[in-house]
Scaffold this active site. Structure first.
Site, mmCIF file in Angstrom:
data_model
loop_
_atom_site.group_PDB
_atom_site.id
_atom_site.type_symbol
_atom_site.label_atom_id
_atom_site.label_comp_id
_atom_site.label_asym_id
_atom_site.label_seq_id
_atom_site.Cartn_x
_atom_site.Cartn_y
_atom_site.Cartn_z
ATOM 1 N N ASP A 1 1.187 -0.952 0.056
ATOM 2 C CA ASP A 1 -0.050 0.257 -0.047
ATOM 3 C C ASP A 1 1.087 1.267 0.255
ATOM 4 O O ASP A 1 2.388 1.333 0.324
ATOM 5 C CB ASP A 1 -0.797 -0.515 1.009
ATOM 6 C CG ASP A 1 -2.579 0.796 0.698
ATOM 7 O OD1 ASP A 1 -3.165 0.606 0.385
ATOM 8 O OD2 ASP A 1 -2.196 1.936 1.068
ATOM 9 N N PHE B 1 -16.769 -10.569 -4.106
ATOM 10 C CA PHE B 1 -18.008 -10.228 -3.685
ATOM 11 C C PHE B 1 -18.370 -9.977 -2.117
ATOM 12 O O PHE B 1 -19.264 -10.133 -1.675
ATOM 13 C CB PHE B 1 -18.904 -11.559 -3.818
ATOM 14 C CG PHE B 1 -18.791 -11.587 -6.005
ATOM 15 C CD1 PHE B 1 -19.526 -10.675 -6.453
ATOM 16 C CD2 PHE B 1 -18.226 -12.326 -6.104
ATOM 17 C CE1 PHE B 1 -19.779 -10.728 -7.807
ATOM 18 C CE2 PHE B 1 -18.281 -12.512 -8.138
ATOM 19 C CZ PHE B 1 -19.229 -11.854 -9.053
ATOM 20 N N ASN C 1 -24.291 -6.425 -8.640
ATOM 21 C CA ASN C 1 -24.861 -5.166 -7.415
ATOM 22 C C ASN C 1 -25.525 -3.918 -7.330
ATOM 23 O O ASN C 1 -26.677 -4.148 -6.903
ATOM 24 C CB ASN C 1 -23.127 -3.937 -6.976
ATOM 25 C CG ASN C 1 -21.946 -4.721 -6.558
ATOM 26 O OD1 ASN C 1 -22.476 -5.206 -5.815
ATOM 27 N ND2 ASN C 1 -20.990 -3.965 -5.930
ATOM 28 N N ALA D 1 -36.551 -3.201 4.177
ATOM 29 C CA ALA D 1 -36.269 -1.826 3.858
ATOM 30 C C ALA D 1 -35.941 -0.950 5.063
ATOM 31 O O ALA D 1 -35.825 -2.060 5.688
ATOM 32 C CB ALA D 1 -38.089 -1.040 3.729
ATOM 33 N N CYS E 1 -19.882 0.687 -2.209
ATOM 34 C CA CYS E 1 -20.304 0.065 -3.292
ATOM 35 C C CYS E 1 -21.428 0.153 -3.779
ATOM 36 O O CYS E 1 -21.228 0.727 -5.636
ATOM 37 C CB CYS E 1 -20.178 -1.248 -3.263
ATOM 38 S SG CYS E 1 -18.521 -1.593 -2.567
ATOM 39 N N ARG F 1 -18.046 5.185 4.223
ATOM 40 C CA ARG F 1 -18.487 5.919 2.792
ATOM 41 C C ARG F 1 -19.588 5.521 2.330
ATOM 42 O O ARG F 1 -20.228 4.801 2.823
ATOM 43 C CB ARG F 1 -17.754 5.157 1.936
ATOM 44 C CG ARG F 1 -15.893 5.318 2.020
ATOM 45 C CD ARG F 1 -14.911 4.505 1.434
ATOM 46 N NE ARG F 1 -15.300 3.424 1.943
ATOM 47 C CZ ARG F 1 -14.484 2.502 1.539
ATOM 48 N NH1 ARG F 1 -13.677 2.697 0.210
ATOM 49 N NH2 ARG F 1 -13.868 1.225 1.848
HETATM 50 P P1 NAD Z 1 -10.205 0.987 0.350
HETATM 51 O O1 NAD Z 1 -9.999 2.766 -0.085
HETATM 52 O O2 NAD Z 1 -10.626 0.330 1.565
HETATM 53 O O3 NAD Z 1 -8.275 0.294 -0.197
HETATM 54 C C1 NAD Z 1 -7.611 0.871 -1.270
HETATM 55 C C2 NAD Z 1 -6.190 0.729 -0.796
HETATM 56 O O4 NAD Z 1 -5.909 1.327 -2.013
HETATM 57 C C3 NAD Z 1 -5.912 1.952 -0.337
HETATM 58 O O5 NAD Z 1 -5.475 1.490 0.947
HETATM 59 C C4 NAD Z 1 -4.855 3.138 -1.080
HETATM 60 O O6 NAD Z 1 -4.048 4.257 0.315
HETATM 61 C C5 NAD Z 1 -4.673 1.521 -1.942
HETATM 62 N N1 NAD Z 1 -4.295 2.741 -3.152
HETATM 63 C C6 NAD Z 1 -4.333 3.784 -3.666
HETATM 64 N N2 NAD Z 1 -3.504 3.484 -4.447
HETATM 65 C C7 NAD Z 1 -2.622 3.141 -4.585
HETATM 66 C C8 NAD Z 1 -1.238 3.082 -4.859
HETATM 67 N N3 NAD Z 1 -1.063 3.753 -6.114
HETATM 68 N N4 NAD Z 1 -0.552 2.141 -5.031
HETATM 69 C C9 NAD Z 1 -0.443 1.164 -3.153
HETATM 70 N N5 NAD Z 1 -1.691 1.513 -2.771
HETATM 71 C C10 NAD Z 1 -3.017 2.175 -3.123
HETATM 72 O O7 NAD Z 1 -10.977 0.203 -0.671
HETATM 73 P P2 NAD Z 1 -11.537 -1.013 -1.145
HETATM 74 O O8 NAD Z 1 -13.071 -1.223 -0.021
HETATM 75 O O9 NAD Z 1 -10.900 -2.210 -0.001
HETATM 76 O O10 NAD Z 1 -11.971 -1.143 -2.570
HETATM 77 C C11 NAD Z 1 -11.061 -1.966 -3.402
HETATM 78 C C12 NAD Z 1 -11.637 -2.154 -4.533
HETATM 79 O O11 NAD Z 1 -12.560 -3.340 -4.198
HETATM 80 C C13 NAD Z 1 -13.101 -1.178 -5.008
HETATM 81 O O12 NAD Z 1 -13.051 -1.459 -6.800
HETATM 82 C C14 NAD Z 1 -14.503 -1.739 -4.864
HETATM 83 O O13 NAD Z 1 -15.161 -1.215 -5.514
HETATM 84 C C15 NAD Z 1 -14.298 -3.100 -4.916
HETATM 85 N N6 NAD Z 1 -15.389 -3.948 -3.233
HETATM 86 C C16 NAD Z 1 -14.847 -3.500 -2.224
HETATM 87 C C17 NAD Z 1 -15.890 -4.435 -1.548
HETATM 88 C C18 NAD Z 1 -15.890 -3.741 0.062
HETATM 89 O O14 NAD Z 1 -16.803 -4.470 0.218
HETATM 90 N N7 NAD Z 1 -14.994 -2.748 0.196
HETATM 91 C C19 NAD Z 1 -16.490 -4.996 -1.661
HETATM 92 C C20 NAD Z 1 -15.812 -6.223 -2.973
HETATM 93 C C21 NAD Z 1 -15.298 -4.594 -3.809
HETATM 94 C C1 UGA Z 2 -22.330 -4.850 -1.489
HETATM 95 C C2 UGA Z 2 -22.391 -6.821 -1.080
HETATM 96 O O1 UGA Z 2 -23.118 -7.109 -0.537
HETATM 97 C C3 UGA Z 2 -20.956 -7.026 -1.838
HETATM 98 O O2 UGA Z 2 -21.463 -8.464 -2.316
HETATM 99 C C4 UGA Z 2 -20.560 -6.735 -3.133
HETATM 100 O O3 UGA Z 2 -18.878 -7.758 -2.710
HETATM 101 C C5 UGA Z 2 -20.081 -5.201 -2.219
HETATM 102 O O4 UGA Z 2 -21.025 -4.731 -2.265
HETATM 103 C C6 UGA Z 2 -18.730 -4.196 -2.650
HETATM 104 O O5 UGA Z 2 -18.970 -4.955 -4.036
HETATM 105 O O6 UGA Z 2 -18.170 -3.533 -2.292
HETATM 106 P P1 UGA Z 2 -21.300 -4.363 1.354
HETATM 107 O O7 UGA Z 2 -21.256 -2.974 0.918
HETATM 108 O O8 UGA Z 2 -20.193 -4.419 2.270
HETATM 109 O O9 UGA Z 2 -21.823 -5.675 -0.026
HETATM 110 O O10 UGA Z 2 -23.281 -4.382 2.474
HETATM 111 P P2 UGA Z 2 -24.250 -5.122 2.446
HETATM 112 O O11 UGA Z 2 -24.575 -5.792 2.913
HETATM 113 O O12 UGA Z 2 -24.568 -6.063 0.609
HETATM 114 O O13 UGA Z 2 -25.157 -3.658 1.793
HETATM 115 C C7 UGA Z 2 -24.832 -2.713 1.804
HETATM 116 C C8 UGA Z 2 -26.116 -1.476 1.918
HETATM 117 O O14 UGA Z 2 -27.347 -1.964 1.390
HETATM 118 C C9 UGA Z 2 -26.149 -1.118 3.609
HETATM 119 O O15 UGA Z 2 -26.210 0.178 3.350
HETATM 120 C C10 UGA Z 2 -27.612 -1.921 3.816
HETATM 121 O O16 UGA Z 2 -27.984 -1.507 4.756
HETATM 122 C C11 UGA Z 2 -28.401 -1.792 3.315
HETATM 123 N N1 UGA Z 2 -28.779 -2.614 2.939
HETATM 124 C C12 UGA Z 2 -28.893 -3.995 2.948
HETATM 125 C C13 UGA Z 2 -30.927 -2.805 2.770
HETATM 126 O O17 UGA Z 2 -31.338 -1.395 2.973
HETATM 127 N N2 UGA Z 2 -31.354 -3.636 2.803
HETATM 128 C C14 UGA Z 2 -31.239 -4.650 3.177
HETATM 129 O O18 UGA Z 2 -32.352 -5.822 2.551
HETATM 130 C C15 UGA Z 2 -30.269 -5.241 2.806
#
Ligand code: NAD
Ligand code: UGA
Length: 430
Positions: A30, A152, A208, A252, A260, A327
């Site tokens: 990172d 996911f 999503n 609801a 996301c 976020r």
């Molecule tokens: P995050 O912001 O928590 O983490 C991203 C990290 O990347 C940060 O720590 C940042 O410092 C680092 N970074 C950025 N630029 C960099 C660079 N040039 N070199 C090294 N590190 C660098 O983000 P996240 O929530 O982990 O999401 C990452 C990706 O995964 C996004 O595309 C998101 O949509 C996807 N995703 C997130 C979730 C989730 O639940 N958070 C679930 C599925 C998919």
């Molecule tokens: C969601 C997806 O569930 C993951 O599969 C996916 O990997 C991720 O986004 C991503 O791409 O980052 P997440 O955002 O962590 O995961 O949380 P969820 O449990 O999906 O909830 C998302 C939002 O929907 C929350 O604000 C939650 O309160 C709301 N929600 C969820 C509702 O209002 N009603 C529901 O029935 C379910």
């Protein structure tokens, strides 16, 4: 296998740690020095249940290490995961600048065949751009493959979701990469869907968006229930028993938030538009979600009339339980709107308060729900943390100035609340 994970956030840190726990040699990179320093000391930059224990265990057993240097990660590994953030631009388009920067840097340090895995959520056709960028900076002309492997996991249950996924999607363009990636994921014993890279990229945005659509659908039905005096919980239950529909994601409430759903929905609408298709259905999903946050405000205003100088207690700040992530949390919009009306805000969240202090100024933070209830004119539930479900409501009633609860997550039984003497308003339930 030797793995490098670039971007040590919610996805990268969990992915890297779980892959190490499966016996791989993992190096997490990172560019945030502070994060890497913390991780080296076994301290977590994010809250995720079970993560700290697993990081400490795998670091001790020397399968997991942390660095700020991409060069180190690329040199040591055969498979390189890109899991940096892909935030939304004003118009909904995904900002891929972090993905591009990291891709170019990977290419510069490649000295032998590597698999570059697109783990971040990215628009369709990003795989091609990654290939093009690697070719541009790959001065040693080494072989490589790009794989799309969307994530996911859900925050709050990220370890479980990673170790026991419903499916693993691999978008590949070579048999060699497919074989190595199948081998990597073999211990998880999950169904593996292999496809071309573009279809894999679309699977992530479509999944999503579909989940977000289910939530907005439930919220739209809740609004009808509110008007006619039906119960949305019962409606969801009745619908959910149909296996083709399913009960999950029909809750609801205040609307979905998080890093996301709002971002990916906007990105998918943008991609569709760019391809010449107006994804009207998803625009309606967005609209319903925005209205839902306003609905909570309406319910508060209906109850208190004038908000100026009233004290509103807010329970829950994170976008969902079991995370500290703020976020696009509905609580942020709701609190800012209440403040704009002149209300004073007291708030409590079991985990997210230190992050909240940075984004929500002018809020008085309490140590627990009871402290927030004390002297408040109204209590509003924004996040469905389990501890709120178990509150001593008799005590809450005595502490409130006026016994009003607006429940944005439907966590209490309306009949019980009435019996306790509350003015209780929830979503889609009389
Ligand atoms: P995050 O912001 O928590 O983490 C991203 C990290 O990347 C940060 O720590 C940042 O410092 C680092 N970074 C950025 N630029 C960099 C660079 N040039 N070199 C090294 N590190 C660098 O983000 P996240 O929530 O982990 O999401 C990452 C990706 O995964 C996004 O595309 C998101 O949509 C996807 N995703 C997130 C979730 C989730 O639940 N958070 C679930 C599925 C998919
Ligand atoms: C969601 C997806 O569930 C993951 O599969 C996916 O990997 C991720 O986004 C991503 O791409 O980052 P997440 O955002 O962590 O995961 O949380 P969820 O449990 O999906 O909830 C998302 C939002 O929907 C929350 O604000 C939650 O309160 C709301 N929600 C969820 C509702 O209002 N009603 C529901 O029935 C379910």
């Amino acid at each position: 296998m030797r793995i490098c994970v670039i971007g040590t956030g919610y996805v990268g840190l969990v992915t890297g740690t779980c892959l190490a726990d499966l016996g791989n040699q993992v190096i997490c990179v990172d560019n945030n020095q502070e994060k890497i320093n913390m991780l080296k000391k076994g301290k977590m930059p994010i809250y995720e249940p079970g993560l700290a224990e697993l990081v400490v265990k795998n670091t001790k057993e020397k399968r997991l290490e942390f660095t700020t240097k991409i060069k180190e990660g690329v040199e040591q590994s055969q498979i390189i995961f890109i899991s940096v953030n892909t935030p939304p631009k004003e118009d909904g388009e995904a900002d891929l600048s972090f993905v591009e920067t990291v891709t170019a840097e990977i290419a510069v340090h490649m000295r032998e065949y590597k698999i570059i895995v697109e783990k971040s959520t990215v628009p369709v056709e990003t795989g091609e751009k990654i290939m093009q960028t690697i070719k541009l900076y790959n001065t040693h002309k080494t072989g490589f493959d790009v794989v799309s492997n969307p994530e996911f996991l859900r925050e709050g249950s990220a370890i479980k979701d990673t170790m026991h996924p419903d499916r693993i999607v691999l978008g590949v363009s070579s048999k060699r990469a497919e074989k190595i990636m199948r081998e990597l994921y073999r211990p998880l014993k999950a169904p593996i869907i292999v496809t071309d890279i573009k279809s894999s990229e679309i699977i992530k945005h479509a999944s999503n968006s579909f989940l977000a659509m289910k939530i907005s659908f439930a919220n739209a039905v809740a609004n009808i229930c509110d008007r006619v005096g039906a119960d949305v919980e019962k409606v969801a239950e009745g619908m959910g028993y149909d296996k083709r529909i399913g009960r999950e994601f029909l809750n609801a409430g205040v609307g979905f938030g998080g890093s996301c759903f709002p971002k990916d929905l906007a990105a998918f609408i943008y991609i569709a538009k760019k391809s010449g298709y107006d994804f009207e259905l998803l625009r309606a999903v967005q609209k319903i979600n925005e209205q839902q946050k306003k609905l909570l405000l309406q319910k508060i205003e209906e109850s208190l009339w004038v908000l100026k100088n009233k004290t509103i207690g807010v329970l829950g700040l994170a976008f969902k339980p079991e995370t500290d992530d703020l976020r696009f949390a509905p609580a942020i919009d709701i609190i800012k709107s209440l403040q704009a009306e002149g209300a004073k805000i007291k708030a409590y969240d079991p985990i997210a308060m230190s992050k909240a202090r940075k984004v929500l100024p002018g809020v008085k933070y309490g140590q627990n729900a009871y402290e927030v209830a004390k002297g408040s004119d109204l209590l509003v539930i924004v996040t469905d943390w389990n501890e709120f479900k178990e509150l001593d409501l008799g005590r809450i009633k005595k502490l409130l100035k006026t016994p009003i609860i607006v429940d944005g997550r439907n966590i209490y039984d309306p009949a019980k609340m009435k019996k306790l003497g509350f003015i209780y308003k929830s979503i889609g339930r009389k």
